[in-house]
Design an enzyme around this catalytic site. Structure first.
Site: not given
Ligand code: NAD
Ligand code: GLY
Length: 368
Positions: A127, A148, A190, A232, A242, A246, A250, A253, A257, A270
């Protein structure tokens, strides 16, 4: 950057610091020990196989062990498709294998995928246990902040999840040197989003510093990460779960998405999806008479300068995209909600957007 930058996410008893600077990976153990984290409970480092190749997770684990914390490492496959229930289950197994208890901590060492996935496991195992984000992509300046966490459903992106704030975000900027070019560009989407929704001066600064940013110059890089995290943090501090504003985070997005979902979480990053989504949102704002001419062009110009796509892939049909957007988390009662832009630096959440206008703009923004 020589000095660390600290940004506070102000959430009462759930407040935490984002620390941005070089060389943090090797200091995590000492940092936690100095803050009184007790060594009685084991920790688990979660990373993906790409990130593991560069030794970043090993360095975090070594730093923790050197400070007296028992630590194991769990690996997942890289890429968006790892954000699913099956992979989450392998991490629950790893948590059992490592005998994590209620005082244990999970360390998410990776990009947004590892962060969202490991955070989801941290939110749900027993939990909810504590966790720390160690972002390794530019994009993760966004995903690591705000709590999130979640996984995808085949029919909808991020549809299963929770709000679970990390205890800290430790952003070692030196790891960004190994990021593939496409991921650098993806992360910049972003950054552009944060400027577009909140801060026109920052947007103008980005416009004149494109070469320095793409060259990953230290001061430019630390500057954009700190600024993005500040924006942020400011938004999340005002509306953690949200219930209102907040949702401006998006921007881009709703379409973004849908593009990711319809692509089966492969083939489009993304950031690329969000870049197209922001141009779409600006074009829709113009179509609805909400913003002056020129806003879309300025946004599009900056995204193109960062090498990002700005048109909808031609293989995706408009009715299918519309249908997918109707399942977005912001859509209520079958009505479309979008974050629309009035001017650079100011956006507005608009409910009940006319589907015919949406279809017209989708059609106009399709790849030739
Ligand atoms: P990712 O985590 O897939 O990383 C992108 C690629 O880069 C992967 O292949 C990874 O292995 C590689 N990589 C990572 N760090 C590296 C480094 N230092 N050197 C070499 N390779 C490296 O993608 P991302 O773009 O970081 O994140 C996208 C995700 O984030 C999506 O799922 C999106 O929905 C999510 N997201 C979440 C929020 C939130 O608020 N929680 C906000 C924005 C995006
Ligand atoms: N990426 C949207 C949020 O964090 O609220």
């Amino acid at each position: 950057m020589n000095a660390e930058v600290r940004v506070q996410v102000d959430l009462g008893e759930r407040s935490y610091d984002i620390v941005i600077g070089p060389g943090l990976l090797d200091r995590i153990g000492l940092m936690l020990a100095s803050q009184g984290w007790e060594a009685d409970s084991p920790g688990l480092v979660v990373t993906d196989r790409n990130v593991a190749k560069f030794g970043y997770a090993d360095r975090v684990a070594s730093s923790l062990r050197a400070a007296g914390f028992q630590t194991s490492i769990a690996l997942v496959e890289p890429g968006e498709s790892a954000k699913c229930l099956e992979v989450a289950k392998t991490l629950y197994d790893a948590a059992f294998d490592a005998s994590l208890d209620r005082k244990s901590m999970i360390f998410a060492v990776g990009g947004g995928v590892v962060g969202d996935l490991a955070g989801f496991v941290a939110a749900t195992y027993m939990r909810g246990i504590a966790w720390i984000q160690v972002p390794t992509t530019i994009l993760a300046h966004d995903s690591s902040v705000g709590g999130k966490v979640g996984i995808n459903h085949p029919r909808g992106k991020n549809m299963i999840g929770a709000f679970h704030q990390p205890s800290a975000v430790l952003f070692d900027t030196s790891v960004l040197r190994t990021l593939p070019d496409r991921e650098v560009r993806s992360g910049l989407a972003e950054v552009v989003k944060h400027a577009a929704i909140w801060d026109e001066d920052f947007f103008s600064w980005l416009e004149v510093h494109v070469p320095q940013i793409l060259a990953l110059q230290d001061s430019a890089l630390s500057g954009i990460l700190a600024k993005g995290c500040q924006i942020k943090a400011a938004v999340v501090s005002r509306d953690e779960r949200e219930s209102g504003m907040r949702a401006i985070l998006n921007f881009g997005h709703t379409l973004g998405h849908a593009l990711e979902t319809l692509s089966g979480y492969r083939g489009i990053t993304h950031g690329e999806a969000v870049a197209i989504g922001m141009v779409f949102a600006a074009a829709l704002s113009e179509e609805l008479g909400m913003c002056a001419a020129g806003v879309k062009e300025r946004l599009e110009h900056l995204l193109l300068a960062f090498g990002l796509p700005v048109r909808i892939p031609k293989e995706l049909a408009e009715p299918e995209i519309l249908q997918c957007m109707l399942h977005d988390k912001k859509a209520v009662g079958g009505h479309l909600t979008f974050v629309l832009i009035e001017k650079i630096g100011r956006v507005r959440i608009v409910k009940n957007v006319d589907a015919a206008a949406v279809l017209r703009v989708l059609e106009r923004l399709r790849e030739a």
